[in-house]
Design a protein around this motif. Structure first.
Motif, PDB file in Angstrom:
ATOM      1  N   PHE A   1     -20.372  -4.356  61.233  1.00 45.99           N
ATOM      2  CA  PHE A   1     -20.346  -4.273  62.558  1.00 45.99           C
ATOM      3  C   PHE A   1     -21.603  -2.914  63.324  1.00 45.99           C
ATOM      4  O   PHE A   1     -20.635  -2.024  62.386  1.00 45.99           O
ATOM      5  CB  PHE A   1     -19.403  -4.748  62.905  1.00 45.99           C
ATOM      6  N   ILE A   2     -22.342  -3.086  63.902  1.00 46.09           N
ATOM      7  CA  ILE A   2     -22.973  -1.358  64.251  1.00 46.09           C
ATOM      8  C   ILE A   2     -23.411  -2.221  65.606  1.00 46.09           C
ATOM      9  O   ILE A   2     -23.581  -2.841  66.098  1.00 46.09           O
ATOM     10  CB  ILE A   2     -24.172  -1.095  63.207  1.00 46.09           C
ATOM     11  N   VAL A   3     -23.251  -1.043  66.395  1.00 43.97           N
ATOM     12  CA  VAL A   3     -23.572  -1.001  67.851  1.00 43.97           C
ATOM     13  C   VAL A   3     -24.911   0.142  67.678  1.00 43.97           C
ATOM     14  O   VAL A   3     -24.095   1.478  67.960  1.00 43.97           O
ATOM     15  CB  VAL A   3     -22.172  -0.540  68.854  1.00 43.97           C
ATOM     16  N   LEU A   4     -25.433  -0.421  68.245  1.00 40.34           N
ATOM     17  CA  LEU A   4     -26.831   1.076  68.645  1.00 40.34           C
ATOM     18  C   LEU A   4     -27.040   0.710  69.881  1.00 40.34           C
ATOM     19  O   LEU A   4     -27.861   0.328  70.725  1.00 40.34           O
ATOM     20  CB  LEU A   4     -28.170   0.735  67.932  1.00 40.34           C
ATOM     21  N   ALA A   5     -26.816   1.817  70.601  1.00 43.59           N
ATOM     22  CA  ALA A   5     -27.217   2.216  72.089  1.00 43.59           C
ATOM     23  C   ALA A   5     -27.974   2.606  72.780  1.00 43.59           C
ATOM     24  O   ALA A   5     -28.446   3.829  72.234  1.00 43.59           O
ATOM     25  CB  ALA A   5     -25.872   3.021  72.309  1.00 43.59           C
ATOM     26  N   PHE A   6     -28.498   2.839  73.755  1.00 45.24           N
ATOM     27  CA  PHE A   6     -29.898   2.775  74.715  1.00 45.24           C
ATOM     28  C   PHE A   6     -29.429   3.111  75.905  1.00 45.24           C
ATOM     29  O   PHE A   6     -28.442   3.065  76.740  1.00 45.24           O
ATOM     30  CB  PHE A   6     -31.174   1.829  74.100  1.00 45.24           C
ATOM     31  N   PRO A   7     -30.102   4.103  76.874  1.00 50.33           N
ATOM     32  CA  PRO A   7     -29.718   4.953  77.884  1.00 50.33           C
ATOM     33  C   PRO A   7     -30.477   4.010  79.140  1.00 50.33           C
ATOM     34  O   PRO A   7     -29.905   4.400  80.251  1.00 50.33           O
ATOM     35  CB  PRO A   7     -29.988   6.114  77.408  1.00 50.33           C
ATOM     36  N   GLU A   8     -30.663   3.160  78.630  1.00 49.79           N
ATOM     37  CA  GLU A   8     -31.405   1.684  79.320  1.00 49.79           C
ATOM     38  C   GLU A   8     -30.873   1.133  79.779  1.00 49.79           C
ATOM     39  O   GLU A   8     -30.599   0.586  79.064  1.00 49.79           O
ATOM     40  CB  GLU A   8     -33.175   2.246  80.040  1.00 49.79           C
ATOM     41  N   GLU A   9     -31.096   0.063  80.441  1.00 48.72           N
ATOM     42  CA  GLU A   9     -30.585  -1.529  80.495  1.00 48.72           C
ATOM     43  C   GLU A   9     -31.766  -1.798  80.007  1.00 48.72           C
ATOM     44  O   GLU A   9     -31.698  -3.198  79.631  1.00 48.72           O
ATOM     45  CB  GLU A   9     -30.399  -2.517  81.728  1.00 48.72           C
ATOM     46  N   GLN A  10     -32.897  -1.484  79.815  1.00 51.44           N
ATOM     47  CA  GLN A  10     -33.605  -2.562  78.077  1.00 51.44           C
ATOM     48  C   GLN A  10     -34.056  -1.841  76.721  1.00 51.44           C
ATOM     49  O   GLN A  10     -33.731  -0.549  76.661  1.00 51.44           O
ATOM     50  CB  GLN A  10     -35.837  -2.019  79.278  1.00 51.44           C
ATOM     51  N   LEU A  11     -34.418  -2.077  76.023  1.00 46.45           N
ATOM     52  CA  LEU A  11     -34.374  -1.563  74.502  1.00 46.45           C
ATOM     53  C   LEU A  11     -35.444  -1.130  74.332  1.00 46.45           C
ATOM     54  O   LEU A  11     -36.235  -0.985  74.711  1.00 46.45           O
ATOM     55  CB  LEU A  11     -34.539  -3.238  73.641  1.00 46.45           C
ATOM     56  N   ARG A  12     -35.655  -0.051  72.950  1.00 46.41           N
ATOM     57  CA  ARG A  12     -36.972   1.259  72.984  1.00 46.41           C
ATOM     58  C   ARG A  12     -36.974  -0.315  71.920  1.00 46.41           C
ATOM     59  O   ARG A  12     -36.820   0.899  70.984  1.00 46.41           O
ATOM     60  CB  ARG A  12     -36.211   2.635  72.460  1.00 46.41           C
ATOM     61  N   VAL A  13     -38.248  -0.024  72.176  1.00 47.70           N
ATOM     62  CA  VAL A  13     -39.155  -1.019  71.270  1.00 47.70           C
ATOM     63  C   VAL A  13     -39.116  -0.363  69.187  1.00 47.70           C
ATOM     64  O   VAL A  13     -38.694  -0.644  69.015  1.00 47.70           O
ATOM     65  CB  VAL A  13     -40.255  -1.495  71.942  1.00 47.70           C
TER      66      VAL A  13
END
Length: 129
Positions: free
Chosen positions: A6-18
């Motif tokens: 199980f992996i959690v990949l976090a991004f700094p904004e509320e939108q995914l970085r494509v």
């Protein structure tokens, strides 16, 4: 079957970085990992936690439409993952099988062994070593 994680990949904004999403999904296409389940979790600036299915995002649509897909990520997993997020950010929550390790895992089980554990080593520690 190889090890499952199980992996959690976090991004700094509320939108995914494509581009980052495409790179991760490229591993799936290359056969390195098998995507078993996935969700997108968002923690709003107000601290509200929301989860969305992949099909709600154009760049993720259809990724879980294969026969190996299973619903393994539940509400508790989303809450725990959200604890790792800053307000105003989002994350890809993924359950993947490490296909690259499948042959070794099969051989270990055939010999009566098992994968007893695994620990992720933060990239900062590896770099410092």
């Amino acid at each position: 079957m190889g090890p499952v994680e199980f992996i959690v990949l976090a991004f700094p904004e509320e939108q995914l970085r494509v581009p980052a999403v495409e790179a991760v999904m490229g591993l799936r296409k290359a056969g390195v990992v098998r995507l078993i389940d996935g969700l997108v979790a968002t923690k709003t600036a107000a601290g509200e936690v929301m989860a969305a299915e992949f099909d709600e995002f154009m760049e993720l649509r259809g990724l879980l439409a294969h026969r190996e897909a299973a619903r393994l990520i539940g509400p508790e997993d989303v809450r725990e993952a959200a604890d790792l997020l800053d307000r105003g950010s989002c994350a890809l929550l993924l359950v993947v099988e490490h296909v690259w390790a499948e042959d070794a895992a099969i051989a270990v089980r055939a010999a009566g062994g098992r994968i007893a554990g695994s620990v992720r080593i933060p990239v900062e520690r590896v770099g410092a070593a």
